[in-house]
Design an enzyme around this catalytic site. Structure first.
Site, PDB file in Angstrom:
ATOM      1  N   LYS B  83       0.671  -1.245   0.012  1.00  0.00           N
ATOM      2  CA  LYS B  83      -0.007  -0.105  -0.145  1.00  0.00           C
ATOM      3  C   LYS B  83       0.899   1.163   0.108  1.00  0.00           C
ATOM      4  O   LYS B  83       1.944   1.428   0.771  1.00  0.00           O
ATOM      5  CB  LYS B  83      -0.856  -0.057   1.195  1.00  0.00           C
ATOM      6  CG  LYS B  83      -1.946   1.034   1.448  1.00  0.00           C
ATOM      7  CD  LYS B  83      -2.770   1.009   2.517  1.00  0.00           C
ATOM      8  CE  LYS B  83      -4.044   1.854   2.592  1.00  0.00           C
ATOM      9  NZ  LYS B  83      -5.149   1.736   3.838  1.00  0.00           N
ATOM     10  N   SER B 158      -9.809   2.132   2.950  1.00  0.00           N
ATOM     11  CA  SER B 158      -8.916   2.954   2.020  1.00  0.00           C
ATOM     12  C   SER B 158      -8.101   1.841   1.023  1.00  0.00           C
ATOM     13  O   SER B 158      -7.667   2.338   0.203  1.00  0.00           O
ATOM     14  CB  SER B 158      -8.101   3.811   2.915  1.00  0.00           C
ATOM     15  OG  SER B 158      -7.143   3.099   3.672  1.00  0.00           O
ATOM     16  N   SER B 182      -9.698  -0.316   7.020  1.00  0.00           N
ATOM     17  CA  SER B 182      -9.255  -0.192   5.521  1.00  0.00           C
ATOM     18  C   SER B 182      -8.411  -1.388   5.215  1.00  0.00           C
ATOM     19  O   SER B 182      -8.197  -1.321   3.842  1.00  0.00           O
ATOM     20  CB  SER B 182      -8.348   1.135   5.639  1.00  0.00           C
ATOM     21  OG  SER B 182      -8.973   2.264   5.652  1.00  0.00           O
TER      22      SER B 182
END
Lengths: 502, 500
Positions: B83, B158, B182
């Site tokens: 990420k 997210s 997330s």
């Protein structure tokens, strides 16, 4: 303020209408090997931006780790100031923007300081004033901005600014007093004595080099006035980063007079931060606190609480070194001096110098004599502090040992000292180079004595007949031929012996 | 199926074993995934940066280490997507924000270092909502990621990029971060496994902070065992993170293998009464959840209802705590030292340039949360907002503690709804915030939680969330693996083929 007497007069005038309230925040830069929250070195004066890492640069993702030595130093400062030590406390974030503060928040402590509720006694002209300590807390220093292109070196008018992050993250302990009331005309001196006492304590603890000239001890000076008899404090100003004892004293005096004039004219004091200008001796306004940032403190979530083990705190307490006040009392007794003598030493800033001179082998009386006499005269002439003279306690001790050993007399010693101050070397080197050693060769002296007797037969006759006092003339003659390099006492003994007296 | 196609259909555990035995090489596997990214990422947009040649070079280095007999872990040579909120040395790291465009971090996050040390190959950086604020990736400054199950729908957020990359077989493994859900919510809506370890179980050093007291990195994978293996690579104490727990990583891979036997005899599972009563969960989600609970019972688990009365306050408390911390964490992005600088034409004052930079560099959701947090921490409001939220956090923690005196794990749906169409929740922030209704309590408490695919609703994946006590991460892996063992084929392997 042209002269000291005018200043005192102004102050007396202010104090006829107002009471002064002081508050002092002293920042002490700790002498830890590494920074407060990372392992970067803390050496002063390194090339800009060479002692930095992701943590002290506040790069995205970087996290702080508490320096255990920093915590220990803060606790020891608290103990020396008779503070309570928190069994559990946290760091907090103080949020505001400034380009030399990498994270745009300062990791500090807010309502949970590690040390709180202490006291420190300071002496001013023989009076003891007890200063309440509100708190001592840990925090990190910011980077350092240099503003280029303006006339003043301040941000106003500069074309650009350079930022050095070497200082960012250096551990600080901020010591905050309770409001100091009732000091009256002594207020400037009390402020100075308090900052000096803090400086001496942190130096004695070995937690900071306490160099005010390098900013490792600096004071924020809060001053307010209130009408005599009032119960509520007046609005205060905070003069930031005052970095010498003399400036602390001048700041308090200047603000008292300035604020009194405003109040006398029916004006109001603006709560603001101010800056002390060394050159003019004035404070100038800066940020107005009313419009300044709400710091939005909250507990620092990147750090776990600090919970010093009470047993460890007890160990630290037991291992505290002798503190300056106790040492002063002890040495006063050892040196056999009166309180008045000690005050003279304090006022001259000579205590540590004399202590070091005695430690280097000189007697206390002669050490005191040199520092308060000849050397104070030199310092006054040069307009510098005693500690700034280029003579060390070791030099003074060496000089005194030359006198004690009969190799220099007082007059010669003063000349040698001037040579040392002029950078000509150690006392022995100066003595040798200038060829001013006392003539101790009795053969050479005897010749000089015989010549003097032969040249003054009538004086010699008087002495022989018992008028011993007349020998002074013969001594003077010998001193003249030896250009002062003979020991007068030895010469006198030689003359009397030669003339068969005693 | 070609060798390359085969590589992208195997689990990470299988790939690791094949590389270790010399059946294939890390370079070969890495090239297969880079090809796959090349083929489908134009449609999915899971990646913000693809490491390309750098990934191949790293894979070749791992192959040399393996050939030299170096003892590496079970995932050595396996590619992983990271990420874009974790710093990677010399590789762009933007947190999907314009304000960090062009920034090349000078250091690797601890998680990334551990991946590299264990021989995993960093494929690239995955898309996300800007600074991890969002539940759909629609708040990425670089355009949204599309859900491989339906390219017209969100992949969750997210960490939608990490989840979509794994679902679309662009990576066998990915790293996500979870502040309020997330990792888990994207896992649920993409049919992948997402685990949030115990807070402090995985180092946050190098994780660009959104909300420091809640952020936690964790694995995103297609199988529970892969998640556990990846968890063991990245977990464990880190002296660079003061909040990191100084204890061994729970034996999560062993627990996953044990769970795969399908026997949950002796395990007590609590179903949170208040979640069942909460409105807003889609009927299809409720049905899939009920079916999953029935399956757990069938596997031998004892299921009981427990009460967590303060969970309903978790969401509002979270939306005070997280923005408060974010308002401070994001203050450093001012254009002075790195990243975007806007409006510095030589005529403007510092404050003006900072202001213009932040105006241009931050997206709407980030600005909203900075403002919320700044307000909540302000003098006069602190006690009523931030202070009150911290009290709620304590009460939520007490609910968990009390519940775990009765049961071993808690079960709940991961998120109230399946992947929703783009644009359907951006107009109303609170509608978006509801996506994290069931995931936030674990973040406030700090305990571990995992989302494992448990069924479909209207053809879209639904996730079952298993929550465990702090440092009992092994329990959730066991239960999740048991449920997974009943699926043939696994839901994660049923992702429709992406048509570019």
């Amino acid at each position: 303020m042209s002269t000291a007497s005018t200043a005192t007069g102004e102050l007396a005038d202010v104090l006829s209408r107002y009471e002064v309230v002081l508050g002092l925040e002293v920042h002490v830069e700790l002498g830890t090997r590494t920074k407060m929250f990372c392992s970067c070195p803390t050496v002063f004066g390194a090339e800009p931006n060479t002692q930095i890492c992701p943590v002290c640069l506040g790069l995205p993702g970087a996290l702080p780790v508490v320096n255990a030595v920093g915590v220990e130093s803060a606790i020891r400062i608290g103990l020396a100031l008779d503070c309570s030590i928190a069994e559990w406390c946290r760091f907090a974030r103080k949020n505001y923007f400034y380009p030399d503060m990498p994270k745009n928040f300062q990791t500090s402590q807010y309502d949970e300081p590690i040390c709180f509720d202490g006291a420190l006694d300071v002496d001013v002209d023989g009076k003891t004033v007890r200063i309440g300590i509100e708190r001592a807390h840990m925090e990190e220093d910011t980077g350092k901005s240099t503003h280029v292109g303006g006339a003043t070196g301040r941000i106003h008018g500069a074309t650009h600014s350079l930022v050095d992050f070497n200082r960012a993250g250096i551990p600080l302990v901020e010591i905050v007093t309770k409001p100091i009331v009732g000091t009256g005309a002594d207020a400037p001196a009390v402020a100075r004595a308090y900052v000096a006492a803090i400086r001496d304590i942190v130096r004695a603890l070995g937690v900071s080099d306490a160099r005010m000239d390098q900013g490792s001890v600096r004071a924020d000076v809060n001053v307010s006035l209130m009408p005599i008899g009032a119960s509520e404090f007046g609005t205060r100003t905070e003069t930031k980063n005052v970095n010498s004892l003399r400036s602390v004293e001048r700041t308090v005096r200047y603000e008292m007079v300035r604020q009194a004039q405003i109040l006398d004219d029916g004006g109001v004091i603006v709560q603001e931060t101010r800056h002390f200008n060394e050159a003019t001796g004035e404070t100038v306004g800066g940020r107005t606190k009313e419009t300044a940032t709400d710091y939005r403190y909250f507990p620092e979530p990147d750090l776990v609480p600090v919970a010093p083990d009470p047993a460890w705190v007890a160990e630290l307490r037991a291992a505290l070194p002798e503190l300056p006040a106790a040492k002063r009392t002890r040495l006063r007794a050892e040196w056999g001096l009166s309180e008045l003598d000690m005050q003279a030493i304090d006022n001259a800033g000579a205590f540590e110098l004399i202590e070091a001179t005695v430690a280097a082998g000189a007697g206390p009386e002669s050490a005191r004599k040199w520092w308060l006499g000849e050397l104070s005269r030199h310092a006054n002439e040069a307009g510098v502090e005693l500690s700034e003279l280029s003579v060390t306690p070791a030099h003074v001790a060496e000089l005194q040992s030359l006198v004690d050993g009969g190799r220099l007399n007082d007059k010669l010693a003063r000349g040698v000292l001037a040579g040392v101050l002029a950078g000509e070397g150690t006392p022995t080197e100066v003595m040798t180079a200038r060829g001013v050693e006392v003539v101790s060769d009795t053969g050479a002296l005897t010749t000089a004595v015989d010549e003097a007797i032969a040249a003054n037969p009538d004086v010699a006759e008087k002495v022989r007949s018992g008028k011993v006092a007349a020998a002074g003339v013969l001594v003077g003659a010998v001193m003249k031929t030896t250009r002062g390099q003979a020991d007068a006492k030895t010469v006198r003994e030689l003359i009397l012996g030669r003339l068969g007296v005693q | 199926m070609s060798e390359r196609q085969r590589a992208t259909h195997r689990t990470a555990a299988e790939l690791g074993a094949a590389i270790a035995t010399g059946e294939t090489t890390s370079a070969e596997v890495t090239r297969a995934y880079l090809d796959r990214i090349g083929a489908v990422d134009g449609a999915v947009h899971a990646f913000l940066h693809v490491a390309g040649d750098a990934a191949v070079a790293q894979a070749e280095e791992v192959d040399r280490r393996i050939a030299a007999g170096e003892k590496l872990g079970p995932l050595a040579g396996v590619p992983v997507a990271v990420k874009d909120i974790l710093t990677t040395k010399g590789m762009p790291t933007t947190a999907a924000s314009k304000i960090l465009s062009g920034w090349l971090p000078p250091y690797d996050a601890t998680v990334v270092l551990r991946l590299r040390d264990a021989g995993l190959v960093v494929l690239g950086k995955t898309n996300m909502d800007e600074f991890a604020m969002g539940s759909s990736t629609e708040y990425s400054a670089y355009g949204p990621t599309r859900n491989p199950w339906d390219l017209g729908r969100i992949p969750g957020g997210s960490g939608g990029g990490s989840a979509a990359a794994v679902a679309a077989r662009e990576a066998p493994l990915a790293i996500g971060t979870d502040t309020g859900g997330s990792i888990r919510q994207p896992g649920a809506v993409t049919g992948t496994v997402g685990a949030k370890p115990t807070y402090g179980g995985v180092s946050r050093y190098g994780l660009i902070a959104f909300s420091s007291s809640l952020d936690q990195a964790g694995p995103v994978t297609r199988t529970v065992l892969d998640a556990a293996l990846l968890h063991e690579v990245i977990g464990g104490h880190d002296p660079c993170d003061s909040t990191s727990i100084d204890a061994p990583v729970p034996a999560v891979a062993e627990a996953a293998r044990r769970g795969a036997s399908g026997d949950l005899t002796g395990v007590k599972v609590g179903v949170v009464r208040e979640f069942a009563a909460a409105e807003g969960a889609e009927p299809g989600v409720v049905a899939a959840f009920d079916a999953a609970v029935a399956t757990l019972t069938k596997l031998g688990a004892e299921v009981v209802e427990v009460s967590c009365p303060h969970f309903e306050y978790a969401l509002p408390a979270y939306y005070l705590i997280a923005p408060s911390e974010c308002s401070s964490n994001l203050a450093r992005f001012d254009g002075v030292r790195y990243g975007l600088r806007s409006g510095d034409d030589g005529t403007r004052a510092l404050e003006e340039v900072m202001s213009l930079t932040r105006e241009a560099g931050f997206g709407p959701e980030v600005k909203r949360r900075i403002m919320l947090g700044t307000y909540a921490l302000s003098a006069g409001y602190y006690d009523a907002y931030y202070g009150q939220a911290q009290k709620v956090r304590t009460l939520v923690t007490r609910d968990f503690t009390a519940a775990f005196e009765q049961v071993d794990v808690l079960a709940a749906p991961t998120t109230p709804f399946v992947a929703f169409p783009f644009g359907s929740r951006t107009a109303d922030p609170t509608a978006m915030y509801l996506a994290d209704l069931y995931t936030i309590p674990s973040n406030l408490y700090g305990g571990p939680a995992i989302s494992v695919p448990c069924g479909l609703s209207e053809g879209l994946p639904v996730g079952l969330q298993i929550m465990a006590p702090t440092m009992a991460d092994d329990r959730m892996y066991r239960v999740a693996a048991a449920l997974e063992s009943t699926q043939e084929p696994r839901l994660a392997d049923q992702t429709p083929e992406v048509t570019a």
